[in-house]
Scaffold this active site. Structure first.
Site, PDB file in Angstrom:
ATOM      1  N   ALA A   1       0.833  -1.202   0.000  1.00 46.30           N
ATOM      2  CA  ALA A   1       0.000   0.000   0.000  1.00 46.30           C
ATOM      3  C   ALA A   1       0.868   1.252   0.000  1.00 46.30           C
ATOM      4  CB  ALA A   1      -0.903   0.006   1.230  1.00 46.30           C
ATOM      5  N   ASP A   2       0.380   2.325  -0.617  1.00 42.02           N
ATOM      6  CA  ASP A   2       1.037   3.615  -0.408  1.00 42.02           C
ATOM      7  C   ASP A   2       0.261   4.347   0.686  1.00 42.02           C
ATOM      8  OD1 ASP A   2      -1.188   4.851  -1.570  1.00 42.02           O
ATOM      9  OD2 ASP A   2      -0.230   5.150  -3.509  1.00 42.02           O
ATOM     10  N   SER A   3       0.752   5.531   1.076  1.00 35.85           N
ATOM     11  CA  SER A   3       0.137   6.161   2.245  1.00 35.85           C
ATOM     12  C   SER A   3      -1.326   6.549   1.985  1.00 35.85           C
ATOM     13  CB  SER A   3       0.951   7.371   2.689  1.00 35.85           C
ATOM     14  OG  SER A   3       1.194   8.218   1.593  1.00 35.85           O
ATOM     15  N   LEU A   4      -1.638   6.871   0.726  1.00 34.45           N
ATOM     16  CA  LEU A   4      -3.044   7.201   0.426  1.00 34.45           C
ATOM     17  C   LEU A   4      -3.935   5.961   0.513  1.00 34.45           C
ATOM     18  CD1 LEU A   4      -3.768   9.595  -2.548  1.00 34.45           C
ATOM     19  CD2 LEU A   4      -4.344   9.851  -0.149  1.00 34.45           C
ATOM     20  N   ASP A   5      -3.372   4.800   0.127  1.00 31.11           N
ATOM     21  CA  ASP A   5      -4.148   3.560   0.240  1.00 31.11           C
ATOM     22  C   ASP A   5      -4.596   3.336   1.681  1.00 31.11           C
ATOM     23  OD1 ASP A   5      -4.069   2.628  -2.447  1.00 31.11           O
ATOM     24  OD2 ASP A   5      -2.029   1.904  -2.148  1.00 31.11           O
TER      25      ASP A   5
END
Lengths: 248, 79
Positions: free
Chosen positions: B34-38
């Site tokens: 995941a990225d931080s927005l995910d």
């Protein structure tokens, strides 16, 4: 640009000046437009009436962009009435001009809170929704003053330069979610803000501008319309200067 | 469906990962790609699916599958 048809836009400070022109141009392109206004009820109503004639939906909501609760309330109300928000135009802005030597703390705070924190407030209130829908266009209205400065406007210049930094950071945060965030930086535009200038100031101004005239509000609105449309989907984090060559 | 199964299901769908990787100690960012927005979107999904509100200061602490399960169990009074 027919792809704006059916889109829902919020224009802060949409009752007067550049915001009013943006509201009208977006409505003419088929957007439903919600304008916010702080105190000019009558002018806001005029804009709504005018837009309704174009066969577009319009609504005016009182809000002080300096207050986060107001921004959240506007966003909630728009979602309730229109079901989505596609476009946010952060346009609301004030001036409290004075040489720094004479600038009061409240002159500074008022301008930063309305112009810069206002952009944070509305963007923060709307961003979750845009992320979920994987679509959004945020256009922040700054000023060439934020790029080149202007004596007597340290507060205003700081707020507008702040908007540019905010825009670039946010553009990188949300680009992967198909949300574009850009700045339009007008030079001098025919609005109540520039009407305050005296003849001498205006004369000097015209001499400085290669186009030898100041902009009509619509000339800013057309650029905003382009950035609100899908024709500009690959443009994000940019500052589009519209100034008749002033900063060329 | 119990909370744990539902949470895992949401994570599988949202992050497009296989179910066997969604173990309590798995970190969204380090293990599940995941990225931080995910992670923000995951919390939004939990809010929607469980009909709750997660304050930003709580959301920041939800970093692993186990964090999410424990938080939601506590929030829904089933700890």
């Amino acid at each position: 640009m027919s792809d704006l048809k059916g889109k829902v836009a919020i224009v802060t400070g949409g009752s007067r000046g550049i915001g009013r022109a943006i509201a009208k141009v977006l409505a003419l392109s088929g957007c439903s437009v919600v304008i916010t206004y702080k105190s000019s009820v009558q002018q806001a109503q005029e804009v709504v009436d005018e837009i309704s004639k174009f066969d577009s939906k319009a609504m005016a909501i009182q809000a002080d962009s300096a207050r986060f609760e107001d921004a959240q309330r506007v966003v909630d109300e728009v979602l309730k009435n229109f079901g989505k928000i596609d476009i946010l135009i952060n346009n609301a802005g004030i001036t409290r001009d004075n040489l720094l030597l004479r600038m009061s703390e409240s002159d500074w705070d008022d301008v930063i809170e309305t112009n810069l924190k206002g952009v944070f407030n509305f963007t923060k209130a709307v961003i979750k929704h845009m992320i979920s829908q994987r679509y959004g266009k945020i256009i922040n209205i700054a000023s060439v003053v934020g790029l080149i400065g202007n004596p007597g406007q340290a507060n205003y210049a700081a707020s507008k330069a702040g908007i540019i930094g905010f825009t670039k950071a946010l553009a990188k945060e949300v680009a992967s979610r198909n949300i574009q965030v850009n700045v339009v930086a007008p030079g001098y535009v025919e609005t109540e803000m520039t009407e305050k200038l005296n003849e001498e100031q205006k004369k000097r101004l015209f001499e400085m501008i290669p186009a030898k005239r100041i902009a009509k509000p619509e000339e800013i609105a057309y650029v905003v319309k382009f950035l609100a449309s899908s024709e500009s989907d690959y443009i994000t984090g940019q500052v589009i200067v519209v100034d008749g060559g002033l900063t060329a | 469906m119990d909370i744990e199964a539902k949470v895992k299901q949401i994570i599988v769908n949202k992050l497009n990962v296989s179910e066997d990787k969604v173990v309590p100690e798995a970190s969204f960012i380090n293990d599940l790609g995941a990225d931080s927005l995910d992670t923000v979107e995951l919390v939004m999904e939990f809010e929607k699916e469980f009909g709750i509100q997660v304050p930003d200061e709580d959301a920041e602490k939800i970093r692993t599958v186990g964090d999410a399960i424990n938080y939601l169990k506590q929030k829904l009074g089933q700890a």
